[in-house]
Write a protein that holds these residues in place. Sequence first.
Motif, PDB file in Angstrom:
ATOM      1  N   GLY A   1       0.796  -1.221   0.000  1.00  0.00           N
ATOM      2  CA  GLY A   1       0.000   0.000   0.000  1.00  0.00           C
ATOM      3  C   GLY A   1       0.824   1.264   0.000  1.00  0.00           C
ATOM      4  N   PHE A   2       1.968   1.242   0.678  1.00  0.00           N
ATOM      5  CA  PHE A   2       2.766   2.466   0.763  1.00  0.00           C
ATOM      6  C   PHE A   2       3.473   2.806  -0.545  1.00  0.00           C
ATOM      7  CE2 PHE A   2       5.333  -1.061   2.351  1.00  0.00           C
ATOM      8  CZ  PHE A   2       6.491  -0.950   1.611  1.00  0.00           C
ATOM      9  N   LEU A   3       3.434   1.898  -1.553  1.00  0.00           N
ATOM     10  CA  LEU A   3       4.024   2.206  -2.860  1.00  0.00           C
ATOM     11  C   LEU A   3       3.002   2.192  -3.988  1.00  0.00           C
ATOM     12  CD1 LEU A   3       7.442   0.289  -2.795  1.00  0.00           C
ATOM     13  CD2 LEU A   3       7.057   2.743  -2.645  1.00  0.00           C
ATOM     14  N   GLU A   4       1.795   1.759  -3.697  1.00  0.00           N
ATOM     15  CA  GLU A   4       0.785   1.712  -4.760  1.00  0.00           C
ATOM     16  C   GLU A   4       0.451   3.095  -5.298  1.00  0.00           C
ATOM     17  OE1 GLU A   4      -2.547  -0.353  -3.146  1.00  0.00           O
ATOM     18  OE2 GLU A   4      -1.853  -2.317  -3.864  1.00  0.00           O
ATOM     19  N   GLN A   5       0.653   4.111  -4.500  1.00  0.00           N
ATOM     20  CA  GLN A   5       0.336   5.473  -4.923  1.00  0.00           C
ATOM     21  C   GLN A   5       1.527   6.175  -5.587  1.00  0.00           C
ATOM     22  OE1 GLN A   5      -2.834   6.287  -4.668  1.00  0.00           O
ATOM     23  NE2 GLN A   5      -3.107   4.276  -3.691  1.00  0.00           N
ATOM     24  N   VAL A   6       2.558   5.395  -5.938  1.00  0.00           N
ATOM     25  CA  VAL A   6       3.711   5.971  -6.650  1.00  0.00           C
ATOM     26  C   VAL A   6       3.656   5.446  -8.082  1.00  0.00           C
ATOM     27  CG1 VAL A   6       6.222   6.226  -6.690  1.00  0.00           C
ATOM     28  CG2 VAL A   6       5.023   5.923  -4.502  1.00  0.00           C
ATOM     29  N   PRO A   7       3.049   6.184  -9.005  1.00  0.00           N
ATOM     30  CA  PRO A   7       2.819   5.675 -10.367  1.00  0.00           C
ATOM     31  C   PRO A   7       4.096   5.397 -11.147  1.00  0.00           C
ATOM     32  CG  PRO A   7       2.313   8.019 -10.239  1.00  0.00           C
ATOM     33  CD  PRO A   7       2.529   7.558  -8.835  1.00  0.00           C
ATOM     34  N   ALA A   8       5.200   6.035 -10.782  1.00  0.00           N
ATOM     35  CA  ALA A   8       6.426   5.827 -11.545  1.00  0.00           C
ATOM     36  C   ALA A   8       6.971   4.409 -11.367  1.00  0.00           C
ATOM     37  CB  ALA A   8       7.489   6.847 -11.126  1.00  0.00           C
ATOM     38  N   ILE A   9       6.653   3.763 -10.237  1.00  0.00           N
ATOM     39  CA  ILE A   9       7.186   2.428  -9.957  1.00  0.00           C
ATOM     40  C   ILE A   9       6.235   1.369 -10.514  1.00  0.00           C
ATOM     41  CG2 ILE A   9       7.849   0.787  -8.154  1.00  0.00           C
ATOM     42  CD1 ILE A   9       8.572   3.154  -6.387  1.00  0.00           C
ATOM     43  N   SER A  10       6.689   0.637 -11.504  1.00  0.00           N
ATOM     44  CA  SER A  10       5.882  -0.447 -12.070  1.00  0.00           C
ATOM     45  C   SER A  10       6.304  -1.818 -11.567  1.00  0.00           C
ATOM     46  CB  SER A  10       5.951  -0.416 -13.604  1.00  0.00           C
ATOM     47  OG  SER A  10       7.297  -0.411 -14.054  1.00  0.00           O
ATOM     48  N   ASN A  11       7.515  -1.902 -11.025  1.00  0.00           N
ATOM     49  CA  ASN A  11       7.987  -3.178 -10.476  1.00  0.00           C
ATOM     50  C   ASN A  11       9.082  -2.881  -9.456  1.00  0.00           C
ATOM     51  OD1 ASN A  11       8.567  -5.989 -10.126  1.00  0.00           O
ATOM     52  ND2 ASN A  11      10.291  -5.761 -11.531  1.00  0.00           N
ATOM     53  N   LEU A  12       9.000  -3.504  -8.292  1.00  0.00           N
ATOM     54  CA  LEU A  12      10.038  -3.379  -7.277  1.00  0.00           C
ATOM     55  C   LEU A  12       9.985  -4.651  -6.434  1.00  0.00           C
ATOM     56  CD1 LEU A  12      12.242  -1.488  -6.219  1.00  0.00           C
ATOM     57  CD2 LEU A  12      10.578  -0.617  -4.552  1.00  0.00           C
ATOM     58  N   ARG A  13      11.017  -5.467  -6.564  1.00  0.00           N
ATOM     59  CA  ARG A  13      11.023  -6.763  -5.903  1.00  0.00           C
ATOM     60  C   ARG A  13      12.350  -6.989  -5.188  1.00  0.00           C
ATOM     61  NH1 ARG A  13      10.969 -12.570  -8.948  1.00  0.00           N
ATOM     62  NH2 ARG A  13      12.854 -11.582  -9.796  1.00  0.00           N
ATOM     63  N   LEU A  14      12.270  -7.338  -3.931  1.00  0.00           N
ATOM     64  CA  LEU A  14      13.441  -7.698  -3.142  1.00  0.00           C
ATOM     65  C   LEU A  14      13.487  -9.222  -3.016  1.00  0.00           C
ATOM     66  CD1 LEU A  14      15.789  -6.696  -1.307  1.00  0.00           C
ATOM     67  CD2 LEU A  14      14.163  -6.810   0.605  1.00  0.00           C
ATOM     68  N   ARG A  15      14.652  -9.814  -3.259  1.00  0.00           N
ATOM     69  CA  ARG A  15      14.763 -11.277  -3.228  1.00  0.00           C
ATOM     70  C   ARG A  15      16.070 -11.693  -2.562  1.00  0.00           C
ATOM     71  NH1 ARG A  15      18.294 -11.888  -7.530  1.00  0.00           N
ATOM     72  NH2 ARG A  15      18.158 -10.238  -9.095  1.00  0.00           N
ATOM     73  N   ALA A  16      16.054 -12.900  -2.022  1.00  0.00           N
ATOM     74  CA  ALA A  16      17.244 -13.444  -1.363  1.00  0.00           C
ATOM     75  C   ALA A  16      17.206 -14.957  -1.476  1.00  0.00           C
ATOM     76  CB  ALA A  16      17.299 -13.015   0.095  1.00  0.00           C
ATOM     77  N   SER A  17      18.377 -15.568  -1.507  1.00  0.00           N
ATOM     78  CA  SER A  17      18.456 -17.026  -1.591  1.00  0.00           C
ATOM     79  C   SER A  17      19.748 -17.508  -0.955  1.00  0.00           C
ATOM     80  CB  SER A  17      18.376 -17.498  -3.050  1.00  0.00           C
ATOM     81  OG  SER A  17      19.512 -17.064  -3.790  1.00  0.00           O
ATOM     82  N   TYR A  18      19.715 -18.758  -0.507  1.00  0.00           N
ATOM     83  CA  TYR A  18      20.898 -19.413   0.041  1.00  0.00           C
ATOM     84  C   TYR A  18      20.829 -20.878  -0.359  1.00  0.00           C
ATOM     85  CZ  TYR A  18      24.298 -21.351   3.301  1.00  0.00           C
ATOM     86  OH  TYR A  18      25.370 -22.009   3.838  1.00  0.00           O
ATOM     87  N   GLY A  19      21.952 -21.417  -0.807  1.00  0.00           N
ATOM     88  CA  GLY A  19      21.928 -22.807  -1.260  1.00  0.00           C
ATOM     89  C   GLY A  19      23.280 -23.472  -1.170  1.00  0.00           C
ATOM     90  N   VAL A  20      23.253 -24.785  -1.150  1.00  0.00           N
ATOM     91  CA  VAL A  20      24.462 -25.611  -1.103  1.00  0.00           C
ATOM     92  C   VAL A  20      24.390 -26.618  -2.237  1.00  0.00           C
ATOM     93  CG1 VAL A  20      25.868 -27.193   0.277  1.00  0.00           C
ATOM     94  CG2 VAL A  20      24.523 -25.399   1.408  1.00  0.00           C
ATOM     95  N   ASN A  21      25.437 -26.723  -3.042  1.00  0.00           N
ATOM     96  CA  ASN A  21      25.498 -27.757  -4.074  1.00  0.00           C
ATOM     97  C   ASN A  21      26.873 -28.421  -4.051  1.00  0.00           C
ATOM     98  OD1 ASN A  21      27.305 -26.188  -5.693  1.00  0.00           O
ATOM     99  ND2 ASN A  21      25.571 -25.040  -6.498  1.00  0.00           N
ATOM    100  N   GLY A  22      26.993 -29.511  -4.776  1.00  0.00           N
ATOM    101  CA  GLY A  22      28.225 -30.285  -4.730  1.00  0.00           C
ATOM    102  C   GLY A  22      28.759 -30.617  -6.111  1.00  0.00           C
TER     103      GLY A  22
END
Length: 209
Positions: A50-71
């Motif tokens: 809701g705090f960004l829905e009223q900012v028309p300039a922003i069409s996409n804003l996504r924060l992401r994080a990941s952690y993994g172990v492979n061999g």
Amino acid sequence: SYLSRGEYSYDDRYYFSASFRRDGSSKLGPDTRWGNFYSVSGAWRLDQEGFLEQVPAISNLRLRASYGVNGTLPSTNYGWRSLTAYGISYLEQAGGGISTIADANLTWETNYTTNIGLDFGLYDERVYGSIEYFNRDSKDLLQSVPISRVTGFSSTLKNVGEINNRGLELSIGGDIVRSNSFRWGVNVNASMISSEVTRLYRAEGEEEG
């Protein structure tokens, strides 16, 4: 291999996923051939709050994080066991002998990776990009290490190395021309990487540096 994966999303804003796999290979000995590897990740669609829905300039804003172990497996098929070769002759007589020095404790190389990123889009995706930080610790790296020549060999394969890679990746792009039948855009990428060998093989009696 045994594989599993789960995903969950809530209200088109929060996303979670996790995976687990258990792999085994005859390239390793019975006591070390099975490895457990996993990953977890999440994303938050900030543009849906809701705090960004009223900012028309922003069409996409996504924060992401990941952690993994492979061999990663050794390249050799029989590094964990001693082999005999019969292409040896002694006093013109056919014979055989040990052709490799085994390491029964040979195991998987493992990589522990962390990623944190921010994806953005502005003005209906006419300007878009991402910023991502990553850190990767590679452990139990395989290295051919020197051994006493009394054994008849000069080196053998062991899990002895560690390397850290970390850095920042930037990407930004935009549409110069966009219509229903034509699109012309540009994209620029940049990376900053720091790589450090944190551990290597040291013979007995040598001090850590």
